[in-house]
Motif scaffolding. Structure first.
Motif, short mmCIF file in Angstrom:
data_model
loop_
_atom_site.label_atom_id
_atom_site.label_comp_id
_atom_site.label_asym_id
_atom_site.label_seq_id
_atom_site.Cartn_x
_atom_site.Cartn_y
_atom_site.Cartn_z
N PHE A 1 2.94 29.20 60.07
CA PHE A 1 3.99 28.89 59.45
C PHE A 1 4.51 30.61 59.35
CE2 PHE A 1 1.61 25.77 56.96
CZ PHE A 1 2.90 24.71 57.06
N ILE A 2 3.90 31.83 59.59
CA ILE A 2 4.19 33.01 59.76
C ILE A 2 5.37 33.13 60.77
CG2 ILE A 2 3.95 35.52 60.27
CD1 ILE A 2 1.32 35.04 58.43
N LEU A 3 4.82 32.62 62.04
CA LEU A 3 5.63 32.56 63.20
C LEU A 3 7.14 31.78 62.88
CD1 LEU A 3 3.25 31.87 65.89
CD2 LEU A 3 4.71 34.03 65.47
N ALA A 4 6.80 30.63 62.07
CA ALA A 4 7.97 29.91 61.77
C ALA A 4 9.20 30.67 60.91
CB ALA A 4 7.72 28.51 61.25
N MET A 5 8.55 31.25 60.13
CA MET A 5 9.35 32.29 59.22
C MET A 5 10.25 33.27 59.97
SD MET A 5 8.54 34.15 55.89
CE MET A 5 7.69 35.31 56.70
N LEU A 6 9.73 33.64 60.98
CA LEU A 6 10.40 34.90 61.82
C LEU A 6 11.16 34.31 62.70
CD1 LEU A 6 7.13 36.94 62.49
CD2 LEU A 6 9.00 37.44 60.83
N VAL A 7 11.25 32.94 63.15
CA VAL A 7 12.50 32.38 63.81
C VAL A 7 13.59 32.58 63.29
CG1 VAL A 7 13.21 30.47 65.02
CG2 VAL A 7 10.75 30.94 65.16
N PRO A 8 14.65 32.98 64.02
CA PRO A 8 16.08 33.11 63.39
C PRO A 8 16.72 31.87 63.69
CG PRO A 8 15.99 34.32 65.46
CD PRO A 8 14.65 34.08 65.23
N VAL A 9 16.95 30.94 62.58
CA VAL A 9 17.41 29.91 62.51
C VAL A 9 18.72 29.69 63.32
CG1 VAL A 9 17.98 27.85 61.33
CG2 VAL A 9 16.47 29.35 60.46
N GLU A 10 19.74 30.67 63.30
CA GLU A 10 21.07 30.50 63.90
C GLU A 10 20.56 30.51 65.45
OE1 GLU A 10 20.18 32.63 61.79
OE2 GLU A 10 21.63 32.57 59.97
N GLY A 11 19.56 31.02 65.80
CA GLY A 11 19.25 31.08 67.29
C GLY A 11 18.73 29.68 68.01
N ILE A 12 18.49 28.88 67.19
CA ILE A 12 17.92 27.63 67.57
C ILE A 12 18.55 26.45 67.17
CG2 ILE A 12 15.43 28.46 67.42
CD1 ILE A 12 14.97 27.02 65.11
N ILE A 13 19.88 26.53 66.68
CA ILE A 13 20.82 25.42 66.20
C ILE A 13 20.88 24.46 67.36
CG2 ILE A 13 21.64 26.28 64.15
CD1 ILE A 13 23.88 27.33 65.79
N ILE A 14 21.28 24.76 68.46
CA ILE A 14 21.51 24.04 69.67
C ILE A 14 20.53 23.05 69.78
CG2 ILE A 14 22.53 23.69 71.99
CD1 ILE A 14 24.39 24.74 69.94
N ALA A 15 19.17 23.65 70.01
CA ALA A 15 18.00 23.02 70.07
C ALA A 15 17.49 22.09 68.97
CB ALA A 15 16.93 23.71 70.70
N GLN A 16 17.77 22.33 67.84
CA GLN A 16 17.63 21.53 66.76
C GLN A 16 18.48 20.28 66.89
OE1 GLN A 16 18.16 24.06 63.63
NE2 GLN A 16 16.27 24.34 63.00
#
Lengths: 311, 304
Positions: B140-155
């Protein structure tokens, strides 16, 4: 907001290990059942996309084509992509423009609303209003305010300055978007500073006043040192957010970032490159990796500056 | 958020003889210089005009009729003949109420999934003992640190693989249980005294009963914060729904507004009416539940 609580959670891990031994007996599956929904959502929609972004950045994957491993080709292409450099420049400028304002102005605002004078609760709440509004609403409100024929230009004309092309000039547009980001963030960071200011011992101010320090002097010698760690926190939060700016510029400059794309930011470029049926997923992922790297670097830079001053 | 009085400003500075004017005394019997109080209110009003003024101007524009000049200089702040005509017109131009309903559905679902999911996971991280708990916390801590704007394409490609792109479920899922909320709930549970749950355990209560009857009622405040911020983030979100939704029937309000702005940009009254529809519910929510909004800022940031 997100980054900060990690420190608090990691420090409090030790307290939870003192759970009495007899509570350990329970159905062996139930803890995982409790944690499962959260782990699944976070795993599938955050961590897996993160890993696949890293992997995709080394492929030529497209939306409808699985793609193959191409090594560092995407990154090599980035070096020669003019649009990438424009995006990197704009996102960097955004950090440089927005962060000093968001570190300083909310602190001054917090000092203004700190004193409990009649009606101050209303002012605190009112100053927070832009925070709760959607960035789309905020963006469109300011597009109308800064329009060629909008309120700001009407006022400027009325006082004889003349009309200014806030939304047509490349640099004024970027500056206007920064102003909107600052405007929307003021109330949020004001609340953070208010909590920090409440912990500043009153005696320090009294002592400084007795020593003959004026308002500005007391601000610099008492207030700023006392809330310095909060200023670092605000600096870290706002710089990471500013580098990832998307909505403000997208709404004010349009989806293409101005006529020739000269106001494009990095995240806008990711969105433009990677979506749609012909989206270049691999290439967009390479840009995303740059966003990750700079974001982490910004965090480390701010935190390191903090530690140096401590020593 | 009670804030201490700033005493020094009320006491006269020794090097300021020219500032000596008429003095008033506040309720604590301290001297408050009248000009200082006036200056303070003047500044407060100036900032008020700057922060709330734009919303008021937008509201005013949305109430101006088709014959009224909205571009006049000097500007006219109040509508001469207020009308709701623009709100009818915006509903004829785009299905704004359907969009509002879509936003409401996603936001309401987001509140439920975040409250339930974060409370369960937070309890598991704080109170239950099992192998792998530290790893689960780290996830959960790692997930919180992931910048969402950077993974939108993969999402987006993940959503495609699941066949959920261009659906409201697809809009909901990535944020449906926020890692940040899980950790907030974990901290709330950790701050509870353990003795009560221990006593319940001795009385034969199982994990589920201890969670539901003892732990959960004690963290209502944090749960309210999670609920409010889940609603706000979902209602206000722009980038993700912009990427995942392509069918105009499924648009949420923010995406609909962007569409309205892009297509009917020259009709300021229409866009103004649309933005007021989008912002009014949140301002109402904020007016009613202010302390939870402020508390959320505190729990999220100041703890660090």
């Amino acid at each position: 907001m997100a980054s900060s609580s990690s420190t608090s959670t990691s420090t409090s891990t030790s307290t939870s290990t003192s759970v009495p031994a007899r509570v350990r007996r329970q159905l062996p599956t139930s803890p995982w059942l409790f944690a499962a929904p959260g782990l699944l959502v976070v795993g599938i929609f955050i961590l897996y996309p993160f890993v696949s972004t890293l992997i995709n950045s080394f492929t030529d994957r497209r939306t409808l084509v699985p793609g193959e491993f191409v090594g560092l080709a995407n990154f090599r292409e980035l070096l020669h992509d003019e649009m990438f450099w424009i995006g990197l420049r704009n996102s960097t400028l955004y950090v440089l423009g927005v962060v000093p304002a968001l570190v300083l102005l909310p602190l001054l605002l917090a000092l203004l609303v700190q004193k409990n004078i009649p009606g101050i609760g209303f002012f605190r709440s009112a100053f927070y209003t832009p925070v709760v509004a959607s960035i789309v609403v905020v963006g469109l409100i300011w597009v109308w305010l800064l329009d060629e024929r909008g309120l700001v230009n009407s006022l400027l004309e009325a006082i004889g300055v003349g009309r200014v092309g806030f939304l047509s000039d490349q640099w004024l547009l970027l500056l206007s978007a920064m102003a909107v980001t600052v405007w929307k963030g003021l109330g949020y960071y004001m609340i953070i500073y208010l909590a920090a200011l409440a912990n500043v011992p009153r005696e320090l101010h009294e002592a400084a006043a007795v020593d003959g320090a004026g308002t500005v002097r007391r601000f610099l010698t008492v207030t700023v040192p006392a809330v310095r760690s909060t200023m670092v926190l605000v600096g870290a939060l706002s710089s990471v957010a500013a580098f990832k700016v998307f909505s403000e510029v997208y709404l004010m400059a349009g989806p293409n970032g101005g006529p020739a794309g000269e106001d494009t930011t990095l995240v806008m470029l990711v969105q433009r490159t990677g979506t749609g049926l012909t989206g270049r997923v691999g290439y967009a992922s390479a840009i995303s990796v740059v966003v990750f790297v700079v974001t982490v670097a910004l965090m480390l830079l701010v935190l390191r500056a903090d530690r140096k001053e401590d020593a | 958020m009670s804030v201490a009085e700033k005493v020094p400003e009320a006491s006269p500075a020794p090097d300021a003889p020219r500032r000596r004017r008429k003095r008033v005394t506040d309720e604590h019997g301290r001297h408050v210089r009248a000009w200082e109080l006036a200056l303070r209110y003047l500044l407060l009003l100036a900032v008020l005009a700057l922060t709330v003024g734009p919303f008021v101007w937008q509201l005013s524009t949305s109430l101006k009729g088709p014959t009224e000049d909205i571009f006049s200089s000097p500007p006219k702040f109040l509508p001469g003949d207020p009308t709701l005509h623009n709100y009818e017109r915006v509903a004829e131009t785009i299905p704004v109420w359907d969009y509002a309903l879509n936003s409401l559905k996603v936001a309401a679902a987001n509140v439920v999934t975040n409250c339930v999911g974060a409370a369960l996971a937070g309890y598991a991280l704080a109170r239950l003992r099992y192998r792998g708990r530290r790893v689960a916390t780290l996830v959960f801590i790692l997930a919180m640190l992931v910048p969402v704007e950077g993974i939108i394409i993969a999402q987006f490609t993940t959503m495609r693989e699941l066949g959920l792109n261009n659906t409201l479920v697809g809009v909901l899922l990535p944020g449906s249980i926020g890692a940040m909320n899980v950790l907030l709930m974990r901290n709330a549970f950790l701050n509870l005294p353990y003795e009560i749950e221990e006593a319940a355990y001795v009385d034969g209560a199982n994990t589920w009963q201890r969670f539901l009857r003892i732990a959960l009622p004690s963290v209502k405040g944090t749960l309210a914060v999670v609920a409010i911020f889940a609603f706000m983030f979902s209602w206000d979100d722009f980038l993700w729904p912009l990427i995942v939704l392509s069918d105009p029937d499924k648009f949420t309000l923010t995406i609909g507004l962007n569409y309205l702005h892009g297509t009917f940009a020259n009709d300021e009254r229409l866009v103004a009416a649309g933005t007021i529809i989008a912002v009014a519910p949140l301002i109402a929510l904020f007016a009613c539940l202010q302390r939870y909004f402020f508390r959320g800022v505190g729990e999220g940031a100041v703890k660090g």
